[in-house]
Design an enzyme around this catalytic site. Structure first.
Site, PDB file in Angstrom:
ATOM      1  N   CYS A  88       0.837  -1.213   0.000  1.00 27.44           N
ATOM      2  CA  CYS A  88       0.000   0.000   0.000  1.00 27.44           C
ATOM      3  C   CYS A  88       0.867   1.256   0.000  1.00 27.44           C
ATOM      4  O   CYS A  88       0.913   1.982   0.980  1.00 27.44           O
ATOM      5  CB  CYS A  88      -0.891   0.026   1.238  1.00 27.44           C
ATOM      6  SG  CYS A  88      -2.081  -1.288   1.338  1.00 27.44           S
ATOM      7  N   GLU A 355     -10.805 -17.115 -24.454  1.00 27.27           N
ATOM      8  CA  GLU A 355      -9.817 -17.075 -23.372  1.00 27.27           C
ATOM      9  C   GLU A 355      -8.760 -18.168 -23.602  1.00 27.27           C
ATOM     10  O   GLU A 355      -9.058 -19.256 -24.070  1.00 27.27           O
ATOM     11  CB  GLU A 355     -10.548 -17.262 -22.031  1.00 27.27           C
ATOM     12  CG  GLU A 355      -9.717 -17.631 -20.837  1.00 27.27           C
ATOM     13  CD  GLU A 355      -8.654 -16.611 -20.476  1.00 27.27           C
ATOM     14  OE1 GLU A 355      -8.925 -15.398 -20.499  1.00 27.27           O
ATOM     15  OE2 GLU A 355      -7.521 -17.044 -20.160  1.00 27.27           O
ATOM     16  N   CYS A 427      -6.143  -2.684 -17.435  1.00 26.26           N
ATOM     17  CA  CYS A 427      -5.518  -2.470 -16.123  1.00 26.26           C
ATOM     18  C   CYS A 427      -4.177  -1.771 -16.305  1.00 26.26           C
ATOM     19  O   CYS A 427      -3.422  -1.626 -15.350  1.00 26.26           O
ATOM     20  CB  CYS A 427      -5.353  -3.803 -15.394  1.00 26.26           C
ATOM     21  SG  CYS A 427      -4.409  -4.994 -16.345  1.00 26.26           S
TER      22      CYS A 427
HETATM   23  C1  LIG Z   1      -7.201  -8.903 -17.346  1.00 30.82           C
HETATM   24  S1  LIG Z   1      -7.671 -10.578 -17.506  1.00 30.82           S
HETATM   25  C2  LIG Z   1      -9.355 -10.392 -17.908  1.00 30.82           C
HETATM   26  C3  LIG Z   1     -10.240 -11.242 -17.099  1.00 30.82           C
HETATM   27  C4  LIG Z   1     -11.736 -11.031 -17.200  1.00 30.82           C
HETATM   28  N1  LIG Z   1     -12.184 -10.161 -18.239  1.00 30.82           N
HETATM   29  C5  LIG Z   1     -12.254 -10.569 -15.850  1.00 30.82           C
HETATM   30  O1  LIG Z   1     -12.694  -9.420 -15.717  1.00 30.82           O
HETATM   31  O2  LIG Z   1     -12.228 -11.366 -14.906  1.00 30.82           O
HETATM   32  C6  LIG Z   1      -6.921 -10.977 -19.059  1.00 30.82           C
HETATM   33  C7  LIG Z   1      -7.200 -12.378 -19.545  1.00 30.82           C
HETATM   34  O3  LIG Z   1      -6.644 -12.522 -20.848  1.00 30.82           O
HETATM   35  C8  LIG Z   1      -6.211 -13.856 -21.025  1.00 30.82           C
HETATM   36  N2  LIG Z   1      -5.278 -13.889 -22.184  1.00 30.82           N
HETATM   37  C9  LIG Z   1      -4.016 -13.419 -22.235  1.00 30.82           C
HETATM   38  N3  LIG Z   1      -3.500 -13.582 -23.470  1.00 30.82           N
HETATM   39  C10 LIG Z   1      -4.466 -14.149 -24.226  1.00 30.82           C
HETATM   40  C11 LIG Z   1      -4.537 -14.563 -25.586  1.00 30.82           C
HETATM   41  N4  LIG Z   1      -3.496 -14.409 -26.399  1.00 30.82           N
HETATM   42  N5  LIG Z   1      -5.677 -15.115 -26.029  1.00 30.82           N
HETATM   43  C12 LIG Z   1      -6.745 -15.270 -25.193  1.00 30.82           C
HETATM   44  N6  LIG Z   1      -6.740 -14.884 -23.893  1.00 30.82           N
HETATM   45  C13 LIG Z   1      -5.620 -14.340 -23.411  1.00 30.82           C
HETATM   46  C14 LIG Z   1      -5.593 -14.175 -19.667  1.00 30.82           C
HETATM   47  O4  LIG Z   1      -5.498 -15.555 -19.455  1.00 30.82           O
HETATM   48  C15 LIG Z   1      -6.569 -13.474 -18.702  1.00 30.82           C
HETATM   49  O5  LIG Z   1      -7.578 -14.361 -18.284  1.00 30.82           O
END
Ligand SMILES: C[S@@+](CC[C@H](N)C(=O)[O-])C[C@H]1O[C@@H](n2cnc3c(N)ncnc32)[C@H](O)[C@@H]1O
Length: 470
Positions: A88, A355, A427
């Site tokens: 924090c 995903e 993010c």
């Molecule tokens: C920021 S998280 C988003 C999670 C979701 N939208 C949530 O709010 O809980 C990003 C996601 O993108 C997936 N990811 C990363 N690279 C990827 C790719 N090349 N193709 C598909 N998914 C991917 C990761 O595994 C992760 O679950």
């Protein structure tokens, strides 16, 4: 030739600096003429004595060693470990100022990286809770406790080979003992201390990253904010029923609120609280959390947003930016466990999520069943390829990529698909600004922007952007 001012900025020098802003990494920014110095431990409005620790051609890095005149935005931190624990960093900054710093950060990267000089970033929507907001905390066991200045004077603690707590920044081998974390509930802190006492007196050693020996590895506490579900996952390096059975009996008798007690087993060398397999000691293998009208099953290794209330706000903004009427085909890209897609499902005709991680897709499908939803489908695959297999043009695409942002191939395919609306949830506003620049060089323009704060006291910020075709 170096100016006189630049010459005073030399490695090892101690100089007075006035901090005029805060960087995206959370460091204060001061200027000696136009030469930028990043100051660790300082915020906008501070006048500090700082020691220069690094000097490069175009900037220097310093540490504030004395705050000569504090910023009016400083406040007293609640946590006694503030300053040592890296969690924090801004607990000593009033929350309104934290939000303004985050707004300025988004504004700055949108201008510098994205070239968007005509977009005014609004104030982030704040988290409803600024303490005890997390639904999940991960604590680490270690054999090399990091001692605070006070503890260094205590001989017993100096020779203590046992710690349960949080990692110290940049010291993967050291664990800062924690008995009270202000980001989790009082009940979770009581459980943390119970587990600390039980494991310390078990006669079994904590895990050592030096030689990868030892038994106790991680404690993960997940507490639903919307139901009374509570999961404790104690991760060890191997199975030992003779230890875990009395542990189960004692912890359940002391904390009957626990609805899920798991012993995760991890023989991995990597220091991640992710088990190879799980032994269910008591109750259910998952907890239920709610977002909006929907329930989500969260198992011990599953990803779920850690600030439930703020996640709801974030998804609500994404929903508003999508402006759904009910007839739309929506793609939920980088969908994780499907939480955005499910959250918006009753406002669209069909949602297709994609995903990369199999376990997350399985969770997403389970959550669809759990909520008896019939218009959501989740596909497993790397977006770089899988998105090309979808031939229908979506009406709205929602993307929520990891910190690294979207791959250029995905951006190219999105441009070919040409949905009328793209909602970009991020993010990391820096990579978002980079990706938005590519989309806007083609045929999109930014229609709306709204940052949302999920992590009070840190410099992290989520940012939602609505793009429409130009
Ligand atoms: C920021 S998280 C988003 C999670 C979701 N939208 C949530 O709010 O809980 C990003 C996601 O993108 C997936 N990811 C990363 N690279 C990827 C790719 N090349 N193709 C598909 N998914 C991917 C990761 O595994 C992760 O679950």
């Amino acid at each position: 030739m170096e100016s006189t001012q630049e010459m005073t900025v030399q490695k090892g020098a101690e100089i007075e600096l006035s901090v005029d802003s805060v960087s995206f990494g959370g460091q204060g920014i001061a200027r000696v003429n136009d030469f930028v110095v990043f100051v660790n431990g300082a915020i906008t409005g501070d006048h500090v004595l700082a020691k220069i620790i690094k000097k490069k051609k175009s900037f220097a890095e310093a540490v504030a060693i004395n705050i000569i005149k504090p910023s009016i935005d400083r406040t007293n931190p609640e946590c006694e470990l503030f300053g040592t624990c890296g969690g924090c960093r801004w607990q000593d900054v009033v929350y309104g100022a934290q939000l303004e710093f985050k707004r300025q950060n988004v504004q700055e990267v949108f201008e510098r990286i994205g070239g968007f000089t005509d977009i005014q970033i609004p104030k982030p929507i704040g988290s409803k809770e600024i303490y005890r907001y997390r639904n999940k905390m991960e604590f680490t066991f270690g054999d090399r406790p990091w001692l605070t200045a006070n503890a260094l004077f205590d001989a017993d603690r100096r020779s203590d080979p046992f710690a349960l707590g949080l990692h110290v920044p940049q010291r993967f081998d050291k664990v800062l003992p924690v008995r009270h974390c202000h980001l989790q509930s009082t009940l979770a802190n009581d459980i943390l201390n119970f587990v600390g006492d039980f494991t310390r007196h078990s006669g079994l050693p904590p895990y050592s990253v030096k030689d990868h020996s030892g038994f106790w590895r991680f404690l993960v506490i997940r507490e639903s904010k919307r139901t009374s579900d509570l999961m404790i996952n104690l991760i060890t390096s191997e199975e030992r029923p003779e230890v875990m059975t009395p542990f189960r009996d004692q912890i359940i008798s002391k904390f009957p609120q626990i609805t899920s007690l798991i012993n995760g087993i991890s023989s991995k060398k990597a220091q991640v609280a992710f088990s190879d397999y799980e032994v269910l000691l008591h109750g259910s293998p998952f907890i239920i959390e709610k977002l909006g009208d929907f329930e989500f099953e969260i198992s011990s290794n599953a990803f779920f947003q850690t600030n439930t209330l703020a996640a709801e706000t974030l998804y609500q903004i994404a929903l508003e930016f999508a402006e759904l009427k009910g007839h739309e085909l929506v793609y939920d890209l980088y969908c994780g466990t499907g939480s955005i897609g499910i959250f918006i499902s009753k406002f669209a005709q069909k949602v297709i999520g994609i995903e990369l991680i199999e376990a997350s897709v399985e969770n997403a499908r389970k959550n669809v069943k759990h909520n008896r939803i019939s218009n959501c489908e989740f596909l497993l695959g790397d977006l770089r390829k899988t998105i090309r297999q979808l031939h229908q043009t979506p009406d709205v695409v929602i993307v929520d990529p990891p910190r690294s942002g979207m791959h250029e191939d995905v951006i190219d395919t999105l441009l070919e698909l040409a949905p009328p609306v793209i909602v970009y949830v991020s993010c990391n506003p820096s990579t978002q600004a980079r990706d938005l620049a590519l989309l806007c060089q083609a045929h999109y323009r930014i229609d709306k922007v709204q940052p949302v704060d999920m992590f009070p006291h840190t410099y992290h910020i989520e940012n939602v952007v609505r793009l429409v075709q130009s």
